[in-house]
Scaffold this active site. Sequence first.
Site, PDB file in Angstrom:
ATOM      1  N   GLU A 244     -47.147  20.519  -9.430  1.00 44.60           N
ATOM      2  CA  GLU A 244     -47.469  21.423  -8.326  1.00 44.60           C
ATOM      3  C   GLU A 244     -48.790  21.054  -7.655  1.00 44.60           C
ATOM      4  O   GLU A 244     -49.168  21.654  -6.660  1.00 44.60           O
ATOM      5  CB  GLU A 244     -47.591  22.861  -8.842  1.00 44.60           C
ATOM      6  CG  GLU A 244     -46.380  23.326  -9.638  1.00 44.60           C
ATOM      7  CD  GLU A 244     -46.456  24.795  -9.984  1.00 44.60           C
ATOM      8  OE1 GLU A 244     -45.910  25.589  -9.229  1.00 44.60           O
ATOM      9  OE2 GLU A 244     -47.064  25.140 -11.021  1.00 44.60           O
TER      10      GLU A 244
ATOM     11  N   HIS B 103     -40.027  42.678   2.287  1.00 42.49           N
ATOM     12  CA  HIS B 103     -39.144  43.317   1.316  1.00 42.49           C
ATOM     13  C   HIS B 103     -37.732  43.450   1.807  1.00 42.49           C
ATOM     14  O   HIS B 103     -36.774  43.240   1.081  1.00 42.49           O
ATOM     15  CB  HIS B 103     -39.648  44.727   1.028  1.00 42.49           C
ATOM     16  CG  HIS B 103     -40.554  44.692  -0.104  1.00 42.49           C
ATOM     17  ND1 HIS B 103     -40.119  44.378  -1.359  1.00 42.49           N
ATOM     18  CD2 HIS B 103     -41.872  44.854  -0.188  1.00 42.49           C
ATOM     19  CE1 HIS B 103     -41.133  44.359  -2.158  1.00 42.49           C
ATOM     20  NE2 HIS B 103     -42.219  44.638  -1.472  1.00 42.49           N
TER      21      HIS B 103
ATOM     22  N   ASP C  16     -46.090  25.418  -4.429  1.00 40.83           N
ATOM     23  CA  ASP C  16     -47.493  25.095  -4.661  1.00 40.83           C
ATOM     24  C   ASP C  16     -47.825  23.665  -4.265  1.00 40.83           C
ATOM     25  O   ASP C  16     -48.900  23.403  -3.727  1.00 40.83           O
ATOM     26  CB  ASP C  16     -47.855  25.330  -6.137  1.00 40.83           C
ATOM     27  CG  ASP C  16     -48.175  26.793  -6.379  1.00 40.83           C
ATOM     28  OD1 ASP C  16     -48.855  27.400  -5.529  1.00 40.83           O
ATOM     29  OD2 ASP C  16     -47.727  27.342  -7.402  1.00 40.83           O
TER      30      ASP C  16
ATOM     31  N   CYS D 225     -37.881  23.279  -8.182  1.00 41.17           N
ATOM     32  CA  CYS D 225     -37.647  24.714  -8.367  1.00 41.17           C
ATOM     33  C   CYS D 225     -38.387  25.555  -7.336  1.00 41.17           C
ATOM     34  O   CYS D 225     -38.424  26.769  -7.437  1.00 41.17           O
ATOM     35  CB  CYS D 225     -37.991  25.154  -9.782  1.00 41.17           C
ATOM     36  SG  CYS D 225     -39.740  25.017 -10.150  1.00 41.17           S
TER      37      CYS D 225
END
Length: 603
Positions: free
Chosen positions: A438, A195, A462, A509
């Site tokens: 993917e 985070h 992926d 992407c």
Amino acid sequence: MDPRSRTLKGFGVSPGIAIGKAFLVDARHIPIPFYTLSTDEQVARECARFEEAVTEVERDLETIKQSIHPDLKEQVHILEAHQLILRDRLLYDQTLDLIRRERLNALWALKRSLNKITEIFQSMEDEYVRNRVTDVSSVGERIMNRLAGRKANAFDEIRERVIIVAQDISPADAAQIQLEKTLGFITDMGGRTSHTSIMAGALGIPAIVGAEQATRTIRTGDLLILDGSSGTVVVNPTEEQIGDYYELQDALETYLKEISRKAHLPACTLDGHKINVEANIELLEEVVAAKDHGAEAVGLYRTEFSYMNRRLPPTEEDLYNEYRELAELMAPLPVTMRTLDLGAEKMGRWHPGIEQQNPALGLRAIRLCLHHVDLFKVQLRAILRASAATRNIRLMFPLISGVGELQRSKAILEEVKSELRREGRDFDDKMSVGVMIEVPSAVAVADMLAEEADFFSIGTNDLIQYTLAIDRVNEHVAHLFDPLHPAVLRLIRQVVSTAHKAGIPVTVCGEMAGEPLYVPMLLGLELDSLSMNPQAIPRVKNLLRRAQLSDCRRFVAEALTMRTAAEIREALQDMVLRVFPEEFKFFDPEALQPKYRSSEPYV
Ligand code: PEP
Ligand code: MG
């Protein structure tokens, strides 16, 4: 030289240099007394004290949510999840039950509930779910602080601009930090995907994570130099080191200003080739960051966030309003909406939930939508309706593994269009429909998919996971997750050449697109556009402007003859330092080891 002077190393996760005093976040553990309650009145009072502490934390979280920095809006979902945890049966009811039945004091009862929850989480098969125990601990700690009468905000004591040093920074902590008083962050824990990293990156504040000894070595008030590019912390530096770093800081700031000034210009290579640079966003609020950083489109809108942490699924109206606002905010620039990409195990409370042995290979993304056609149709209706006004929406389906799935998805889209027509509702009948590439099987049949798609978007996160058989959320194999693996590069090349033969454009992407080191490679692989987190756009555009397509093509041809990712990485690092010395001067390409970013959001 100051005898307390030393240098620490961690991961530089947000570039920039900060020089200033340290502020060590209090990580003292709360003493937890144990006693039993002798009277019913004491039991009632302890229950009330616990309930009050929960209500106070609920209010604290609400206040944090309301005052959150616009660039941290993504954290709102995490805070909402924390609010739900507060009242979770395992935490809330169980603690009250322990106070009542075993007559335990509230702090001890809460500790017992938390231990029990930790045990349950640790026995879970799914690593993702297992890791969510940190959210529960963070909520538990907040209640304990309240019960022990501590301040809700550890950062209240900060009086001047400081570098924050902490073991870790939870999402709720992050949202409480006073940014105008924060020069940088250093944490003991966390990796590139933690985070702290994501937040610091979003805010453009220099940060280092995983500097294991930081809180043990640094004291509040120590003078620090933090180099967020190389991951170096100098504690109590010499005069000479301070002078050198001030110079570097100046040069870096000038460079960052310069690239952000040009962020709105197109990215054309020196030999006149234009590449579209687009943004990946997850929340409506991020449109501002996308536009500010010069995005030429939203290349990927991850629509799943609106489905999470909810008691009920979103309605068509909820989704329509969200999508329409997004389209209007970006218009006339395009917005690429990816249909729901969630696993059945992460659908929130409203879904029956399915135990999945291996969620990455399970009922996820388009498979889940084709399994729950009603759910899929609601989203498609919302997307189509939202496309009516501005006509800038593109649609794409995630995790397509073959032509059958694409045909079925398109057939459902057609059904939805017919329904809308019958209802007299307007939509963009010419909306482009793309396929995310993917899964290796999609690459194998890319020529057939291309006949039925308007564009391809390669989801490298992926594609790498499934090609190299590496679970993208498993930290034990994260070092093997390598975008430069020859197999991955060959697959990308194959997709691009197949698509171009069929006359359709290709985007990347996945996270790879926003990493400056990989940009010359992707350019040479002939991608038409790159889509990335908004903060990465100015640097990538700048790099593209200084590149020659012809040189990058030549480099790719050579790289594709190499047999290992390590060999390719070394050649690429050499090349970028030679060809783009300015671009990599402040950023250490050596530090760019294989990495992954889990897009798996917090539940
Ligand atoms: C990808 O897989 O590369 C991608 C962009 O999708 P996500 O990260 O959301 O799975
Ligand atoms: Mg994906």
